[in-house]
Design an enzyme around this catalytic site. Structure first.
Site, PDB file in Angstrom:
ATOM      1  N   GLU A  73       0.807  -1.220   0.000  1.00  0.00           N
ATOM      2  CA  GLU A  73       0.000   0.000   0.000  1.00  0.00           C
ATOM      3  C   GLU A  73       0.845   1.277   0.000  1.00  0.00           C
ATOM      4  O   GLU A  73       0.320   2.370   0.211  1.00  0.00           O
ATOM      5  CB  GLU A  73      -0.921   0.016   1.229  1.00  0.00           C
ATOM      6  CG  GLU A  73      -1.855  -1.168   1.339  1.00  0.00           C
ATOM      7  CD  GLU A  73      -3.087  -1.033   0.458  1.00  0.00           C
ATOM      8  OE1 GLU A  73      -3.033  -0.279  -0.527  1.00  0.00           O
ATOM      9  OE2 GLU A  73      -4.093  -1.680   0.769  1.00  0.00           O
ATOM     10  N   TYR A 119     -14.286  16.819  18.358  1.00  0.00           N
ATOM     11  CA  TYR A 119     -12.976  16.191  18.198  1.00  0.00           C
ATOM     12  C   TYR A 119     -12.730  15.635  16.804  1.00  0.00           C
ATOM     13  O   TYR A 119     -11.594  15.583  16.345  1.00  0.00           O
ATOM     14  CB  TYR A 119     -12.765  15.121  19.270  1.00  0.00           C
ATOM     15  CG  TYR A 119     -12.396  15.753  20.587  1.00  0.00           C
ATOM     16  CD1 TYR A 119     -11.083  16.128  20.852  1.00  0.00           C
ATOM     17  CD2 TYR A 119     -13.365  16.042  21.532  1.00  0.00           C
ATOM     18  CE1 TYR A 119     -10.743  16.751  22.034  1.00  0.00           C
ATOM     19  CE2 TYR A 119     -13.038  16.664  22.719  1.00  0.00           C
ATOM     20  CZ  TYR A 119     -11.726  17.016  22.974  1.00  0.00           C
ATOM     21  OH  TYR A 119     -11.389  17.650  24.140  1.00  0.00           O
TER      22      TYR A 119
END
Length: 211
Positions: A73, A119
């Site tokens: 990846e 958040y």
């Protein structure tokens, strides 16, 4: 952080992510930028059982120069490093709830994770969906190139989340926040949800130094 300390941190955080069920089997991969290049988790490795001395070492050009062969990846990791000069780490997992969001056909492709908590705005920001490519394919790179300058995280369609950040620790924390928010989004799906408004989001973005 020295290379030795960074190796140990990758092993420690990989074990933590695996043991908490945030990625299973040999899925998921971590990388970090060093002064000489990059450190990455090896291909087909389990994040719960990494060996610091066998982590993949790559030079500044991304050439494999030491350790075990790197994760396939790497194209998505390098796309983030290329487009976000302050990025020092990239975390890619197959965590359950964020991956579930990546499989839904009706999420907003420009921002699959609504601003449901402060958040997620501060630690993650908007999360676009990147069109499906075969895992490990270099075809993902231009797709991430198109969004990474403005986004620290993406969902890979039908695949899972990727997060970049200025440190390995902050990348892990952002990934955890993304996963927990995805869980909240799915738990409240179909309900009347109160999202943060534009003014609240702007205030958080002005005062956030987490990304």
């Amino acid at each position: 952080m020295s290379e030795r300390a960074l190796r140990d941190a990758i092993v420690r955080w990989g074990k933590s992510l695996f043991e908490r069920g945030l990625t299973a089997g040999s899925s998921g991969n971590l990388s970090a930028r060093t002064e000489q290049g990059f450190i990455a988790t090896p291909t087909n490795s389990c994040l719960g059982f990494l060996d610091a001395d066998r982590l993949s070492i790559l030079d500044e050009e991304g050439k494999h120069v030491g350790g075990d062969p790197p994760t396939k990846e790497l194209p998505l990791h390098f796309a983030f490093y290329r487009n976000r000069p302050n990025a020092r780490a990239v975390v890619h997992l197959h965590s359950t709830y964020a991956t579930a969001l990546s499989c839904l056909a009706d999420v907003d492709p420009a921002d699959a994770v609504p601003p449901i908590t402060p958040y997620v705005v501060m630690r993650v920001g908007k999360v676009p969906v990147v069109a499906y490519t075969r895992p490990g394919s270099a075809e993902v790179a231009p797709l991430i190139d198109a969004v990474a300058p403005d986004h620290a995280a993406v969902l890979l369609q039908n695949h899972g989340p990727v997060v970049s950040a200025p440190s390995l620790e902050s990348a892990v924390f952002a990934m955890e926040e993304l996963e927990e928010t995805a869980k909240l989004v799915l738990l409240t799906r179909g309900m009347k949800v109160r999202l943060l408004d534009a003014g609240q989001i702007a205030d958080l973005e002005r005062n956030s130094k987490l990304r």
